[in-house]
Scaffold this active site. Structure first.
Site, PDB file in Angstrom:
ATOM      1  CB  CYS A  10     -25.351 -31.806 -43.254  1.00  0.00           C
ATOM      2  SG  CYS A  10     -26.098 -33.415 -43.522  1.00  0.00           S
ATOM      3  CB  CYS A  50     -29.040 -32.717 -42.392  1.00  0.00           C
ATOM      4  SG  CYS A  50     -27.484 -33.524 -42.136  1.00  0.00           S
ATOM      5  CG  ASP A  51     -29.414 -28.782 -43.017  1.00  0.00           C
ATOM      6  OD1 ASP A  51     -30.142 -29.277 -42.142  1.00  0.00           O
ATOM      7  OD2 ASP A  51     -28.233 -28.458 -42.826  1.00  0.00           O
TER       8      ASP A  51
END
Ligand code: NDP
Length: 314
Positions: free
Chosen positions: A137, A140-141
């Site tokens: 992801c 997200c990261d």
């Protein structure tokens, strides 16, 4: 055991749309939004949603989910922040087990969506560089410091791969899309964005064969599948964007599934068990859009309402 007329499992666009319709029909729905599974589903890891009607300037995925949630609660949905570990569809009313209580439901809507896949590559596994530079992801990261000003690699050729690659251009020195074929699966508009982006390069007919590093990722090995030539590239991160698997494990075979694991639906959103309906990505391996998920959530709610009326529950 608490008794409910309608329980909705899952909190993406399908689940919340079902909840909005059911709440407005006075069914007092209960919606399990999840806890360890991401409440809000895949939209929570999407930056700009530009194709959801009604938002001409786009909207962020998390903001769209927050709006769905507010709207569902406004009309009387009870949102439970737990994962459903187990359901028993062999009894009636159905049993739904949250982390604290077990509930009885006269009708069920399953809208648990699908989760991002990972590839089994040496170096990318749990205990190796997974979550130390390898993730599924980017949204997200991707902002983590380890990815700053480093070459970053995204595997996949679909819309997710392109979206993630373009997002990562904000952080990486250069972003490489590693795709196993010579044609992208992504939509034309996304393809053009990738092909025209000065920081994005596509490595065609290529696969990642190994991830190496010390405490974090330092390099990836890439093989051209046509020539079998292996090359090693400096890398700060590797991101999987290789499709999704439907979240149906908790059903433990109690509903008919397609061979690819998605729930089989008949005549709209009806499943193989009467009184159980499925909406959104958990039953849709073709369109997989927020708006189609919302549409099927609406259909599931209307079908559940008709079914409850027919059976004399409302
Ligand atoms: P897709 O299934 O569309 O694409 C998955 C990609 O991963 C494919 O290119 C596939 O390659 C590749 N892949 C699969 N398995 C492997 C493997 N073992 N090794 C190497 N590559 C592999 O998934 P997406 O998540 O990209 O998209 C899902 C849906 O969500 C689509 O409908 C998409 O349109 C939508 N979406 C829309 C967005 C937007 O509009 N902003 C953003 C993100 C997603 P191959 O092509 O060779 O099969």
């Amino acid at each position: 055991m608490q008794k409910k007329s309608l329980i909705i499992i899952g909190s993406g666009p399908a689940g919340y749309t079902a909840a909005i319709y059911a709440a407005r029909a006075n069914l007092s729905p209960v919606l399990f939004e999840g806890f360890y599974s991401i409440p809000g589903g895949q939209l929570m890891t999407t930056t700009d949603v530009e194709n959801y009607p009604g938002f001409p300037d786009g909207i962020s995925g998390p903001e769209l989910v927050e709006r769905f949630r507010k709207q569902a609660i406004r009309f009387g949905t009870t949102v439970i922040s737990e994962d459903v570990g187990d359901v028993d569809l062999s009894v009636y009313p159905f049993h739904v087990k949250g982390s604290k209580d077990t509930y009885e439901a006269n009708a069920l809507i399953i809208s648990t969506g699908a989760s991002a896949n990972r590839l089994d590559i040496p170096g990318a596994r749990d205990g190796e560089f997974w979550q130390k530079g390898v993730t599924a992801c980017a949204v997200c990261d991707g902002a983590a410091p380890i990815f700053r000003n480093k070459p970053l690699f995204v595997i996949g050729g679909g819309d997710s791969a392109i979206e993630e690659a373009i997002f990562l251009t904000k952080f990486g020195s250069r972003v490489y899309i590693v795709h196993r074929r010579d044609q992208l699966r992504a939509s034309k508009i996304m393809q053009e964005r990738a092909l025209n982006h000065p920081k994005v390069e596509i490595l065609w007919n290529s696969v990642v064969t190994a991830v190496e590093g010390d405490t974090i990722v330092r390099s990836v090995a890439i093989e051209n599948v046509l020539t079998n030539r292996q090359t090693k590239h400096e890398a700060g991160g590797l991101f999987f964007a290789v499709g999704h698997t439907p979240n149906t494990a908790f059903l433990k075979g109690q509903l008919e599934l397609h061979p690819n694991g998605y729930i089989k639906v008949f005549k709209g959103t009806k499943t193989s068990v009467e009184g159980v309906f499925a909406a959104g990505d958990v039953q849709d391996y073709e369109y997989r859009q927020a708006v189609t998920a919302a549409g099927s959530g609406c259909a599931a709610s209307l079908q559940a309402e008709h079914w409850l009326t027919e059976k004399g529950f409302i």
